[in-house]
Design a protein around this motif. Structure first.
Motif, PDB file in Angstrom:
ATOM      1  N   VAL A 150      32.448  38.203  33.278  1.00  0.00           N
ATOM      2  CA  VAL A 150      31.243  37.596  33.824  1.00  0.00           C
ATOM      3  C   VAL A 150      30.076  38.539  33.571  1.00  0.00           C
ATOM      4  CG1 VAL A 150      30.104  36.766  35.930  1.00  0.00           C
ATOM      5  CG2 VAL A 150      32.552  36.382  35.605  1.00  0.00           C
ATOM      6  N   VAL A 151      28.924  37.977  33.212  1.00  0.00           N
ATOM      7  CA  VAL A 151      27.701  38.758  32.989  1.00  0.00           C
ATOM      8  C   VAL A 151      26.545  38.067  33.699  1.00  0.00           C
ATOM      9  CG1 VAL A 151      28.449  39.691  30.763  1.00  0.00           C
ATOM     10  CG2 VAL A 151      27.209  37.506  30.848  1.00  0.00           C
ATOM     11  N   ARG A 152      25.424  38.770  33.800  1.00  0.00           N
ATOM     12  CA  ARG A 152      24.219  38.144  34.326  1.00  0.00           C
ATOM     13  C   ARG A 152      23.705  37.099  33.326  1.00  0.00           C
ATOM     14  NH1 ARG A 152      21.477  39.922  38.489  1.00  0.00           N
ATOM     15  NH2 ARG A 152      19.521  39.278  37.496  1.00  0.00           N
ATOM     16  N   ARG A 169      29.208  49.354  30.943  1.00  0.00           N
ATOM     17  CA  ARG A 169      29.810  49.522  32.259  1.00  0.00           C
ATOM     18  C   ARG A 169      30.427  48.195  32.707  1.00  0.00           C
ATOM     19  NH1 ARG A 169      28.294  53.795  35.337  1.00  0.00           N
ATOM     20  NH2 ARG A 169      28.226  52.554  37.260  1.00  0.00           N
ATOM     21  N   ILE A 170      31.765  48.227  32.921  1.00  0.00           N
ATOM     22  CA  ILE A 170      32.488  47.025  33.337  1.00  0.00           C
ATOM     23  C   ILE A 170      33.037  47.253  34.743  1.00  0.00           C
ATOM     24  CG2 ILE A 170      34.321  45.393  32.803  1.00  0.00           C
ATOM     25  CD1 ILE A 170      34.280  46.392  29.945  1.00  0.00           C
ATOM     26  N   GLY A 171      32.616  46.441  35.695  1.00  0.00           N
ATOM     27  CA  GLY A 171      33.119  46.536  37.052  1.00  0.00           C
ATOM     28  C   GLY A 171      34.427  45.780  37.205  1.00  0.00           C
ATOM     29  N   VAL A 172      35.313  46.315  38.046  1.00  0.00           N
ATOM     30  CA  VAL A 172      36.624  45.695  38.256  1.00  0.00           C
ATOM     31  C   VAL A 172      37.134  46.112  39.630  1.00  0.00           C
ATOM     32  CG1 VAL A 172      37.948  47.606  37.241  1.00  0.00           C
ATOM     33  CG2 VAL A 172      38.864  45.259  37.131  1.00  0.00           C
ATOM     34  N   LEU A 173      38.007  45.329  40.207  1.00  0.00           N
ATOM     35  CA  LEU A 173      38.565  45.640  41.521  1.00  0.00           C
ATOM     36  C   LEU A 173      39.527  46.813  41.411  1.00  0.00           C
ATOM     37  CD1 LEU A 173      38.607  44.678  44.492  1.00  0.00           C
ATOM     38  CD2 LEU A 173      40.581  43.258  43.881  1.00  0.00           C
ATOM     39  N   ALA A 174      39.282  47.841  42.196  1.00  0.00           N
ATOM     40  CA  ALA A 174      40.083  49.064  42.132  1.00  0.00           C
ATOM     41  C   ALA A 174      41.539  48.797  42.464  1.00  0.00           C
ATOM     42  CB  ALA A 174      39.510  50.111  43.084  1.00  0.00           C
ATOM     43  N   GLY A 175      42.431  49.367  41.673  1.00  0.00           N
ATOM     44  CA  GLY A 175      43.861  49.263  41.932  1.00  0.00           C
ATOM     45  C   GLY A 175      44.483  47.937  41.548  1.00  0.00           C
ATOM     46  N   SER A 176      43.704  47.034  40.996  1.00  0.00           N
ATOM     47  CA  SER A 176      44.220  45.715  40.632  1.00  0.00           C
ATOM     48  C   SER A 176      44.839  45.728  39.242  1.00  0.00           C
ATOM     49  CB  SER A 176      43.091  44.680  40.664  1.00  0.00           C
ATOM     50  OG  SER A 176      42.153  44.943  39.624  1.00  0.00           O
ATOM     51  N   ALA A 203      27.692  44.447  42.725  1.00  0.00           N
ATOM     52  CA  ALA A 203      27.344  45.420  41.690  1.00  0.00           C
ATOM     53  C   ALA A 203      26.849  44.721  40.429  1.00  0.00           C
ATOM     54  CB  ALA A 203      28.554  46.292  41.363  1.00  0.00           C
ATOM     55  N   LEU A 204      27.467  43.607  40.073  1.00  0.00           N
ATOM     56  CA  LEU A 204      26.981  42.865  38.912  1.00  0.00           C
ATOM     57  C   LEU A 204      25.643  42.194  39.221  1.00  0.00           C
ATOM     58  CD1 LEU A 204      27.379  41.804  36.037  1.00  0.00           C
ATOM     59  CD2 LEU A 204      28.599  39.848  37.021  1.00  0.00           C
ATOM     60  N   ARG A 205      25.518  41.599  40.395  1.00  0.00           N
ATOM     61  CA  ARG A 205      24.268  40.913  40.740  1.00  0.00           C
ATOM     62  C   ARG A 205      23.081  41.862  40.714  1.00  0.00           C
ATOM     63  NH1 ARG A 205      20.672  39.727  44.536  1.00  0.00           N
ATOM     64  NH2 ARG A 205      21.510  41.305  45.953  1.00  0.00           N
ATOM     65  N   THR A 206      23.305  43.098  41.159  1.00  0.00           N
ATOM     66  CA  THR A 206      22.211  44.085  41.243  1.00  0.00           C
ATOM     67  C   THR A 206      22.161  45.002  40.031  1.00  0.00           C
ATOM     68  OG1 THR A 206      23.639  45.557  42.530  1.00  0.00           O
ATOM     69  CG2 THR A 206      22.219  44.035  43.761  1.00  0.00           C
ATOM     70  N   THR A 207      22.881  44.659  38.961  1.00  0.00           N
ATOM     71  CA  THR A 207      22.867  45.350  37.660  1.00  0.00           C
ATOM     72  C   THR A 207      23.398  46.778  37.713  1.00  0.00           C
ATOM     73  OG1 THR A 207      20.573  46.187  37.815  1.00  0.00           O
ATOM     74  CG2 THR A 207      20.883  43.944  36.940  1.00  0.00           C
ATOM     75  N   LYS A 208      24.218  47.091  38.695  1.00  0.00           N
ATOM     76  CA  LYS A 208      24.866  48.395  38.692  1.00  0.00           C
ATOM     77  C   LYS A 208      25.938  48.468  37.606  1.00  0.00           C
ATOM     78  CE  LYS A 208      24.067  49.232  43.621  1.00  0.00           C
ATOM     79  NZ  LYS A 208      24.695  49.384  44.962  1.00  0.00           N
ATOM     80  N   VAL A 209      26.461  47.319  37.243  1.00  0.00           N
ATOM     81  CA  VAL A 209      27.354  47.222  36.078  1.00  0.00           C
ATOM     82  C   VAL A 209      26.810  46.101  35.189  1.00  0.00           C
ATOM     83  CG1 VAL A 209      29.408  48.093  37.260  1.00  0.00           C
ATOM     84  CG2 VAL A 209      28.933  45.632  37.255  1.00  0.00           C
ATOM     85  N   ILE A 211      28.922  44.180  33.163  1.00  0.00           N
ATOM     86  CA  ILE A 211      29.944  43.155  33.009  1.00  0.00           C
ATOM     87  C   ILE A 211      30.898  43.268  34.189  1.00  0.00           C
ATOM     88  CG2 ILE A 211      31.743  42.224  31.485  1.00  0.00           C
ATOM     89  CD1 ILE A 211      30.462  43.836  29.204  1.00  0.00           C
ATOM     90  N   LEU A 212      31.456  42.152  34.603  1.00  0.00           N
ATOM     91  CA  LEU A 212      32.503  42.137  35.628  1.00  0.00           C
ATOM     92  C   LEU A 212      33.734  41.490  35.015  1.00  0.00           C
ATOM     93  CD1 LEU A 212      32.046  40.892  39.305  1.00  0.00           C
ATOM     94  CD2 LEU A 212      33.955  40.094  37.912  1.00  0.00           C
ATOM     95  N   PHE A 213      34.916  42.013  35.359  1.00  0.00           N
ATOM     96  CA  PHE A 213      36.167  41.389  34.906  1.00  0.00           C
ATOM     97  C   PHE A 213      37.057  41.168  36.115  1.00  0.00           C
ATOM     98  CE2 PHE A 213      40.523  41.545  33.080  1.00  0.00           C
ATOM     99  CZ  PHE A 213      40.409  40.435  32.257  1.00  0.00           C
ATOM    100  N   GLY A 214      37.571  39.940  36.237  1.00  0.00           N
ATOM    101  CA  GLY A 214      38.432  39.653  37.377  1.00  0.00           C
ATOM    102  C   GLY A 214      39.056  38.277  37.280  1.00  0.00           C
ATOM    103  N   ASP A 215      39.562  37.815  38.406  1.00  0.00           N
ATOM    104  CA  ASP A 215      40.263  36.541  38.481  1.00  0.00           C
ATOM    105  C   ASP A 215      39.265  35.381  38.391  1.00  0.00           C
ATOM    106  OD1 ASP A 215      41.217  34.252  40.639  1.00  0.00           O
ATOM    107  OD2 ASP A 215      42.843  34.969  39.378  1.00  0.00           O
ATOM    108  N   GLY A 216      39.470  34.510  37.407  1.00  0.00           N
ATOM    109  CA  GLY A 216      38.521  33.435  37.167  1.00  0.00           C
ATOM    110  C   GLY A 216      38.381  32.482  38.335  1.00  0.00           C
ATOM    111  N   LEU A 217      39.474  32.193  39.035  1.00  0.00           N
ATOM    112  CA  LEU A 217      39.421  31.266  40.158  1.00  0.00           C
ATOM    113  C   LEU A 217      38.626  31.850  41.314  1.00  0.00           C
ATOM    114  CD1 LEU A 217      40.225  28.661  41.550  1.00  0.00           C
ATOM    115  CD2 LEU A 217      42.429  29.707  42.119  1.00  0.00           C
TER     116      LEU A 217
END
Length: 290
Positions: A150-152, A169-176, A203-209, A211-217
């Motif tokens: 996901v991106v802005r 910078r790609i944000g992701v849920l820690a430990g997942s 973090a993605l909304r406020t541009t700290k990263v 790109i975000l990667f995670g569960d699509g649902l």
């Protein structure tokens, strides 16, 4: 949004429907899949039709009891007046209709989910562990977890390749499992773990990263909700890795009840062929996530 998400990670733990490692729907590399057609169902492993030996399906059971978690949205939960609702509930009911038999869905707390199941019944949403597998066998899946980038909305990134996102910078849920998957497949990117999904999304909304990667649902609920402020969009391409992300969602049948398992597998296959899963998902999910 999805209660007890860790439980989905354990679902169908012994079903290996795809090799571990990187897989893109319809491909085996990082190329992008074509945009799906509007009536295309959520992506599932390709299953052959159940082999009935050339004979018509003969299933003469009486009413099938289906036990389901009473607090596991969007898969199963109690509606406003206590009626069973959810993706798994509707899929089970549709399978019963396909088999031309009646079914009764009974909601109960997850902790007692399998305790009252008599022979000839189905369980939806139970954790697969040694004790469960000693009593039950899984049907074919109705849902498969997908990893999405996901991106802005102002991002110029249109497809993901290793070169395109190197150094980003790609944000992701820690430990997942998504974090581990990124580290294996995108080591040239800057992977930034966050302790909670809410922190990651913000973090993605406020541009700290970037790109975000995670569960699509999970992400589609955020993107269509007020918290995102309509900031973001998917990048084309949906990824699956059952060993890293989450095992498929299955129903469970008591071991030894081969007639019921075969019949339910057959009915669930028919629902996929008819596009029924897409229609069911559309009633519980605010937008396409595959």
């Amino acid at each position: 949004m999805i209660g007890r998400a860790a439980r989905i990670t354990a679902l169908a733990a012994l079903i290996a429907v795809a090799p571990a490692g990187l897989s893109l729907l319809g491909a085996q590399d990082l190329s992008v899949t074509p945009a799906p057609k509007e009536n295309e169902p959520p992506p599932l492993p390709r299953f052959r039709q159940i082999d009935l030996g050339g004979k018509p399906l003969s299933f003469t059971r009486g009413e099938i009891t289906i036990l389901a978690d009473d607090d596991f949205p969007p898969f199963s939960y109690a509606g406003p007046t206590g009626e069973p609702q959810g993706i798994a509930v509707e899929a089970a009911q549709a399978a019963c209709q396909e088999l031309r038999t009646k079914c009764q869905v009974v909601l109960m707390p997850w902790q007692t989910l399998s305790g009252d199941l008599s022979a000839g019944g189905i369980v939806a949403g139970l954790r697969l562990d040694d004790a469960t597998l000693a009593k039950f066998q899984p049907t074919r899946p109705i849902y498969r977890a997908l990893g999405r980038f996901v991106v802005r909305k102002d991002s110029e990134l249109t497809q993901v390749t290793r070169d395109a996102i190197a150094g980003k910078r790609i944000g992701v849920l820690a430990g997942s499992g998504y974090e581990g998957w990124l580290k294996r497949n995108f080591a040239d990117s800057v992977i930034v773990p966050y302790p909670s999904l809410a922190d990651l999304e913000e973090a993605l909304r406020t541009t700290k990263v970037e790109i975000l990667f995670g569960d699509g649902l999970q992400l589609v609920y955020w993107m269509r909700g007020s918290a995102s402020q309509n900031c973001c969009k998917y990048v084309d391409g949906a990824y699956y890795d059952d060993a890293s992300f989450s095992r498929p969602y299955v129903f469970l049948v008591r071991r030894g009840d081969e007639e019921l398992k075969q019949a339910f597998d057959y009915a669930l296959d028919q629902l996929q062929e008819q596009g029924a899963y897409a229609r069911i998902f559309s009633r519980y999910v605010p937008a396409r996530f595959w």
